[in-house]
Design a protein around this motif. Structure first.
Motif, PDB file in Angstrom:
ATOM      1  N   SER A  63      43.862  55.122  40.977  1.00  0.00           N
ATOM      2  CA  SER A  63      42.857  56.153  41.224  1.00  0.00           C
ATOM      3  C   SER A  63      43.356  57.491  40.682  1.00  0.00           C
ATOM      4  N   SER A  64      42.507  58.494  40.827  1.00  0.00           N
ATOM      5  CA  SER A  64      42.870  59.828  40.353  1.00  0.00           C
ATOM      6  C   SER A  64      43.703  60.599  41.384  1.00  0.00           C
ATOM      7  N   VAL A  65      43.992  59.983  42.515  1.00  0.00           N
ATOM      8  CA  VAL A  65      44.835  60.617  43.536  1.00  0.00           C
ATOM      9  C   VAL A  65      46.258  60.664  42.997  1.00  0.00           C
ATOM     10  N   PRO A  66      46.926  61.815  43.089  1.00  0.00           N
ATOM     11  CA  PRO A  66      48.317  61.873  42.632  1.00  0.00           C
ATOM     12  C   PRO A  66      49.199  60.889  43.405  1.00  0.00           C
ATOM     13  N   GLN A  67      50.163  60.333  42.679  1.00  0.00           N
ATOM     14  CA  GLN A  67      51.041  59.328  43.288  1.00  0.00           C
ATOM     15  C   GLN A  67      51.762  59.879  44.508  1.00  0.00           C
ATOM     16  N   TRP A  68      52.229  61.124  44.432  1.00  0.00           N
ATOM     17  CA  TRP A  68      52.967  61.704  45.565  1.00  0.00           C
ATOM     18  C   TRP A  68      52.066  61.845  46.788  1.00  0.00           C
ATOM     19  N   ALA A  69      50.784  62.169  46.565  1.00  0.00           N
ATOM     20  CA  ALA A  69      49.861  62.321  47.689  1.00  0.00           C
ATOM     21  C   ALA A  69      49.530  60.965  48.312  1.00  0.00           C
ATOM     22  N   ALA A  70      49.336  59.955  47.472  1.00  0.00           N
ATOM     23  CA  ALA A  70      49.040  58.622  47.991  1.00  0.00           C
ATOM     24  C   ALA A  70      50.219  58.085  48.798  1.00  0.00           C
ATOM     25  N   MET A  71      51.442  58.294  48.295  1.00  0.00           N
ATOM     26  CA  MET A  71      52.620  57.815  49.015  1.00  0.00           C
ATOM     27  C   MET A  71      52.849  58.609  50.303  1.00  0.00           C
ATOM     28  N   ALA A  72      52.520  59.888  50.286  1.00  0.00           N
ATOM     29  CA  ALA A  72      52.656  60.687  51.506  1.00  0.00           C
ATOM     30  C   ALA A  72      51.687  60.197  52.577  1.00  0.00           C
ATOM     31  N   VAL A  73      50.455  59.897  52.172  1.00  0.00           N
ATOM     32  CA  VAL A  73      49.485  59.364  53.131  1.00  0.00           C
ATOM     33  C   VAL A  73      49.937  57.988  53.623  1.00  0.00           C
ATOM     34  N   GLY A  74      50.472  57.165  52.736  1.00  0.00           N
ATOM     35  CA  GLY A  74      50.983  55.856  53.139  1.00  0.00           C
ATOM     36  C   GLY A  74      52.138  55.977  54.119  1.00  0.00           C
ATOM     37  N   ALA A  75      53.047  56.919  53.868  1.00  0.00           N
ATOM     38  CA  ALA A  75      54.179  57.119  54.768  1.00  0.00           C
ATOM     39  C   ALA A  75      53.723  57.638  56.117  1.00  0.00           C
ATOM     40  N   LEU A  76      52.763  58.552  56.116  1.00  0.00           N
ATOM     41  CA  LEU A  76      52.241  59.070  57.388  1.00  0.00           C
ATOM     42  C   LEU A  76      51.457  57.995  58.144  1.00  0.00           C
ATOM     43  N   THR A  77      50.874  57.050  57.399  1.00  0.00           N
ATOM     44  CA  THR A  77      50.177  55.942  58.039  1.00  0.00           C
ATOM     45  C   THR A  77      51.172  54.933  58.628  1.00  0.00           C
ATOM     46  N   ALA A  78      52.293  54.728  57.944  1.00  0.00           N
ATOM     47  CA  ALA A  78      53.301  53.774  58.419  1.00  0.00           C
ATOM     48  C   ALA A  78      54.158  54.356  59.537  1.00  0.00           C
ATOM     49  N   LEU A  79      54.232  55.660  59.654  1.00  0.00           N
ATOM     50  CA  LEU A  79      55.084  56.293  60.660  1.00  0.00           C
ATOM     51  C   LEU A  79      54.731  55.900  62.093  1.00  0.00           C
ATOM     52  N   PRO A  80      53.462  55.876  62.501  1.00  0.00           N
ATOM     53  CA  PRO A  80      53.160  55.416  63.867  1.00  0.00           C
ATOM     54  C   PRO A  80      53.552  53.960  64.109  1.00  0.00           C
ATOM     55  N   LEU A  81      53.448  53.130  63.083  1.00  0.00           N
ATOM     56  CA  LEU A  81      53.881  51.738  63.228  1.00  0.00           C
ATOM     57  C   LEU A  81      55.381  51.668  63.476  1.00  0.00           C
ATOM     58  N   LEU A  82      56.118  52.458  62.741  1.00  0.00           N
ATOM     59  CA  LEU A  82      57.567  52.504  62.908  1.00  0.00           C
ATOM     60  C   LEU A  82      57.945  53.031  64.280  1.00  0.00           C
ATOM     61  N   ALA A  83      57.294  54.104  64.713  1.00  0.00           N
ATOM     62  CA  ALA A  83      57.579  54.674  66.027  1.00  0.00           C
ATOM     63  C   ALA A  83      57.209  53.695  67.139  1.00  0.00           C
ATOM     64  N   ASP A  84      56.110  52.987  66.978  1.00  0.00           N
ATOM     65  CA  ASP A  84      55.697  52.006  67.976  1.00  0.00           C
ATOM     66  C   ASP A  84      56.704  50.869  68.070  1.00  0.00           C
ATOM     67  N   GLY A  85      57.154  50.386  66.929  1.00  0.00           N
ATOM     68  CA  GLY A  85      58.080  49.257  66.926  1.00  0.00           C
ATOM     69  C   GLY A  85      59.470  49.607  67.399  1.00  0.00           C
ATOM     70  N   LEU A  86      59.882  50.849  67.228  1.00  0.00           N
ATOM     71  CA  LEU A  86      61.242  51.237  67.610  1.00  0.00           C
ATOM     72  C   LEU A  86      61.338  51.937  68.950  1.00  0.00           C
ATOM     73  N   ALA A  87      60.385  52.788  69.265  1.00  0.00           N
ATOM     74  CA  ALA A  87      60.540  53.635  70.452  1.00  0.00           C
ATOM     75  C   ALA A  87      59.530  53.322  71.550  1.00  0.00           C
ATOM     76  N   VAL A  88      58.273  53.175  71.211  1.00  0.00           N
ATOM     77  CA  VAL A  88      57.244  53.002  72.248  1.00  0.00           C
ATOM     78  C   VAL A  88      57.330  51.611  72.870  1.00  0.00           C
ATOM     79  N   ASN A  89      57.367  50.577  72.040  1.00  0.00           N
ATOM     80  CA  ASN A  89      57.455  49.192  72.501  1.00  0.00           C
ATOM     81  C   ASN A  89      58.628  48.492  71.819  1.00  0.00           C
ATOM     82  N   PRO A  90      59.869  48.877  72.154  1.00  0.00           N
ATOM     83  CA  PRO A  90      61.008  48.269  71.452  1.00  0.00           C
ATOM     84  C   PRO A  90      61.161  46.795  71.819  1.00  0.00           C
ATOM     85  N   PRO A  91      61.698  46.012  70.887  1.00  0.00           N
ATOM     86  CA  PRO A  91      61.911  44.595  71.197  1.00  0.00           C
ATOM     87  C   PRO A  91      62.977  44.456  72.284  1.00  0.00           C
ATOM     88  N   ALA A  92      62.825  43.456  73.101  1.00  0.00           N
ATOM     89  CA  ALA A  92      63.779  43.253  74.199  1.00  0.00           C
ATOM     90  C   ALA A  92      65.008  42.524  73.738  1.00  0.00           C
TER      91      ALA A  92
END
Length: 92
Positions: A63-92
């Motif tokens: 797409s015409s979206v700059p690569q850095w902007a697309a990756m920043a949105v992807g990282a911000l989208t993945a961040l809650p998943l990472l926080a959920d898996g590590l801190a909110v609901n950590p594996p036992a």
């Protein structure tokens, strides 16, 4: 001091094995397909994080979206998943 089964005394001897083996693992029994019912929520979180980042990379490439902007949105989208898996609901 311990008594052996033959009635003799076994002084100061340690077992030859502590229950752990350093040998090679045996051959697998056969082909085992992945059973979706055995997957946990952490398996899905671990699969979703790279999927989101790969999707962001593809969007930046096609797409015409700059690569850095697309990756920043992807990282911000993945961040809650990472926080959920590590801190909110950590594996036992």
């Amino acid at each position: 001091m311990s008594v052996t089964s033959g009635g003799g005394v076994n002084v100061g001897r340690q077992p030859r094995s502590n229950g752990f083996s350093t040998g090679r693992p045996g051959q697998p029994d056969g082909l085992h397909l992945l059973d979706p019912s055995e997957l946990s929520r952490y398996d899905f979180v671990l699969a979703l994080i790279p999927f989101v980042l790969m999707l962001a990379w593809v969007v930046g490439q096609v797409s015409s979206v700059p690569q850095w902007a697309a990756m920043a949105v992807g990282a911000l989208t993945a961040l809650p998943l990472l926080a959920d898996g590590l801190a909110v609901n950590p594996p036992a």
